[in-house]
Design an enzyme around this catalytic site. Structure first.
Site, PDB file in Angstrom:
ATOM      1  N   CYS A  90      17.674  19.091 -10.533  1.00 48.68           N
ATOM      2  CA  CYS A  90      16.385  19.732 -10.251  1.00 48.68           C
ATOM      3  C   CYS A  90      16.418  21.120 -10.873  1.00 48.68           C
ATOM      4  CB  CYS A  90      16.207  19.824  -8.736  1.00 48.68           C
ATOM      5  SG  CYS A  90      14.742  20.735  -8.220  1.00 48.68           S
ATOM      6  N   CYS A 202      11.320  19.877 -16.003  1.00 47.96           N
ATOM      7  CA  CYS A 202      11.331  19.398 -14.619  1.00 47.96           C
ATOM      8  C   CYS A 202      11.867  17.973 -14.688  1.00 47.96           C
ATOM      9  CB  CYS A 202       9.922  19.404 -14.042  1.00 47.96           C
ATOM     10  SG  CYS A 202       9.800  18.512 -12.466  1.00 47.96           S
TER      11      CYS A 202
END
Ligand code: DGL
Length: 296
Positions: A90, A202
């Site tokens: 992440c 992302c």
């Protein structure tokens, strides 16, 4: 007590620290392509995937909140699974909390950051595009990375939090045409800056990698798509080379989501788990992890 439970209990003590070699953590399903890539390279690797969906999306939280939630869930992962390495799959969590995690916990971490260096090596126009969460693209860390790793290049960014949510809701399973339609305007918006390279900053966006590549081909100039997938997995394997021999009767392939609140959530995460070859856990405990391995 069934045979499975007997076996699980019997192995509980002696194997607790070696059941899970790689633990992947994201706020949602974003890290799954990273886990899949590692498992494809090493089919016998033991992996636990944890999605902190209770606090999704991290990208709209304050930095302090991201640090708080990350510490909480990492603590839990270490308690129940004691993995050899934790892969923070992440960007938002890495940018906000990785330093704190490394100071707090005595375990190796691999972070995931936008592939700015790769993009800088690839771009001809010296104009690079970056998409990610608001928390990531606006962070000072990214500005610093840009100065350090992409000297002479201009970085244009946009926050695509709505796309992150669509992917979490299942856009990854939509027909490719629908995915391309969804991302085309985003990619095309960088044409006006003469960008020829777009960074998927992302992890969720990796689920739409093929759609992004196709959309990039429809731009003028063509926009190349780069991501951090290979670099992250390579670093995880460097820190903890795959043992390939842990645990009977099957390697750990478990998925846990912290915030399943409805049947729809359950179905959605079940589908994502199945698609990634993982078994959805009811709770995050060593017993559940072990059971998932005996019920293949
Ligand atoms: N997958 C996460 C990332 O790479 C973000 C998702 C979220 O906003 O929670 O940044």
């Amino acid at each position: 007590m069934t045979k499975i439970e007997n076996a699980t209990t019997a192995n509980f003590e002696c194997t607790s620290s070696s059941q899970v070699q790689y633990a992947f953590l994201d706020s949602g399903v974003g890290g799954l392509p990273y886990l899949q890539f590692l498992c494809k390279k090493h089919p016998a690797s033991s992996c636990l995937y944890v999605a902190d969906t209770k606090h999704f999306p991290y990208g709209e939280k304050t930095k302090e909140e991201v640090i708080h939630f990350s510490k909480e869930i990492v603590q839990k992962i270490i308690e129940v699974a004691s993995p050899s390495v934790i892969i923070i799959a992440c960007n938002t969590m890495t940018v906000c909390a990785l330093d704190v995690l490394r100071h707090t916990f005595d375990i190796p971490f691999v972070g995931t950051v936008p592939a700015i260096k790769t993009a800088a090596n690839l771009t001809q126009s010296k104009n690079i595009a970056l998409i990610g969460t608001k928390r990531t693209v606006e962070d000072e860390y990214i500005r610093k990375m840009n100065c350090d790793l992409a000297q002479g290049c201009s970085l244009f960014h946009s926050d695509e939090g709505e796309l992150v949510k669509d992917i979490e809701e299942g856009l990854a399973f939509a027909p490719i045409k629908e995915q391309i339609d969804r991302v085309l305007a985003i990619v095309k918006s960088f044409e006006r800056h003469n960008c020829d390279t777009l960074i998927l900053g992302c992890t969720h966006f990796l689920h739409l990698r093929s759609a992004f590549i196709e959309a990039g081909k429809q731009c003028t100039p063509t926009i190349n798509i780069v991501d951090s997938l290979e670099g992250v997995v390579k670093q995880a394997l460097r820190l903890s080379p795959c043992k390939n021999n842990v645990v009977p009767p099957a390697p750990c392939r478990a998925f846990y989501a912290s915030g399943i609140e409805s049947i729809q959530d359950l179905e959605k995460y079940d589908e994502y788990s199945l698609h990634s070859g993982l078994k959805l856990l009811k709770d995050l405990s060593l017993t559940s992890i072990l059971k998932s391995m005996y019920q293949h």
